[in-house]
Design an enzyme around this catalytic site. Structure first.
Site, short mmCIF file in Angstrom:
data_model
loop_
_atom_site.label_atom_id
_atom_site.label_comp_id
_atom_site.label_asym_id
_atom_site.label_seq_id
_atom_site.Cartn_x
_atom_site.Cartn_y
_atom_site.Cartn_z
N SER A 18 44.76 29.24 47.30
CA SER A 18 46.16 28.93 47.59
C SER A 18 46.95 30.13 48.08
O SER A 18 48.03 29.97 48.67
CB SER A 18 46.84 28.35 46.33
OG SER A 18 46.69 29.25 45.24
N VAL A 66 41.41 26.54 36.12
CA VAL A 66 39.98 26.83 35.97
C VAL A 66 39.68 27.58 34.67
O VAL A 66 38.50 27.74 34.32
CB VAL A 66 39.43 27.62 37.18
CG1 VAL A 66 39.57 26.79 38.45
CG2 VAL A 66 40.11 28.97 37.33
N TYR A 151 39.72 42.64 33.09
CA TYR A 151 39.57 42.44 34.53
C TYR A 151 38.31 43.15 35.03
O TYR A 151 37.48 42.56 35.73
CB TYR A 151 40.80 42.95 35.28
CG TYR A 151 40.77 42.68 36.76
CD1 TYR A 151 41.16 41.44 37.25
CD2 TYR A 151 40.32 43.63 37.67
CE1 TYR A 151 41.12 41.15 38.61
CE2 TYR A 151 40.26 43.36 39.02
CZ TYR A 151 40.67 42.12 39.49
OH TYR A 151 40.62 41.86 40.84
N ALA A 152 38.16 44.42 34.67
CA ALA A 152 37.00 45.18 35.12
C ALA A 152 35.70 44.58 34.58
O ALA A 152 34.72 44.44 35.31
CB ALA A 152 37.13 46.64 34.69
N ALA A 153 35.69 44.23 33.30
CA ALA A 153 34.49 43.66 32.69
C ALA A 153 34.13 42.31 33.32
O ALA A 153 32.96 42.01 33.57
CB ALA A 153 34.67 43.51 31.19
#
Length: 245
Positions: A18, A66, A151-153
């Protein structure tokens, strides 16, 4: 002469299409003839502001959280057949919120867990078409991120998952690959791109001396989904202007 980047008659689903990178990828396939549907988070396509990098003209749209496996399962497939599945969903929690359980769980649910749930949902359709999955991760998955550990993992997990699904789905004729963007001006990177000093410092670390664009990522995705990459499986293509060199 055959054009291997012609997707006329093909059906493409872009999860996270989107806005930002996903939206650029969606239109990259659309202008090459594909029928493209996107999943986003707002109730209707009309709820998106083009000024925020959202252009849903010519695209089908469904609202799907999701991060909720039940919502993924309950959402109808957009097409009777599917040729390309782009998994570009992503979220981040700033202010060190990812060190807290709720922040960690939400980021992992959206950025990593949903990849498996959606790939499994569409495996049958992709097997019938001998199609392709492209997982969009990040260069953050290749190094530490002091303020955003989830986020990194999750992005590191996405890169590893690309390899594992590449192995698991190859027997179905499905190629699974990925791309890892560097710094692209999207909603998720505003903490950097909207601050001139931070942006200048970031640009100094990129050999090409510019941010990437959603169009740059679309080019990589089109290559990976095309016959040009027919012998590429389980690979994550780094598209970062040289940032990680």
């Amino acid at each position: 002469m055959r054009d291997d980047t012609d997707f006329a008659g093909r059906h493409v689903l872009v999860v996270g299409g989107s806005s930002g990178i996903g939206n650029g990828i969606a239109h990259g396939f659309r202008i090459r003839g594909a029928e493209v549907h996107v999943w986003g988070t707002r109730p209707a396509a009309s709820d998106y502001d083009p000024g925020e990098g959202s252009d849903l003209a010519g695209l089908g749209y469904s609202c799907v959280d999701v991060g909720d496996r039940a919502a993924i399962e309950a959402t109808a497939a957009p097409f009777g057949a599917l040729d390309v599945l782009i998994l570009c969903q992503g979220t981040v929690v700033y202010g060190r919120g990812e060190f807290e359980p709720d922040g960690w769980d939400r980021v992992m649910a959206v950025n990593l867990d949903s990849l498996v749930h959606i790939a499994r949902k569409f495996r049958g359709q992709l097997a019938q078409s001998r199609g392709s999955i492209i997982i969009v991760s990040s260069v953050s998955g290749l190094r530490g991120n002091i303020g955003n550990p989830a986020y990194a993992a999750s992005k590191a997990g996405a890169i590893s998952l690309t390899k594992s699904l590449g192995q698991a789905f190859a027997s179905d004729g499905i190629r699974v690959n990925g791309l890892a963007p560097g710094l692209v001006d999207t909603k998720l990177t505003k903490a950097t791109t909207s601050h001139p000093e931070r942006l200048e410092k970031s640009l100094d670390s990129i050999p090409q001396r510019r941010m990437g664009t959603p169009g740059d990522m679309a080019g990589a995705a089109i290559f990976l989904a095309s016959p040009l990459a027919s012998y590429v499986t389980g690979h994550t293509l780094v598209v970062d202007g040289g940032l990680t060199l």
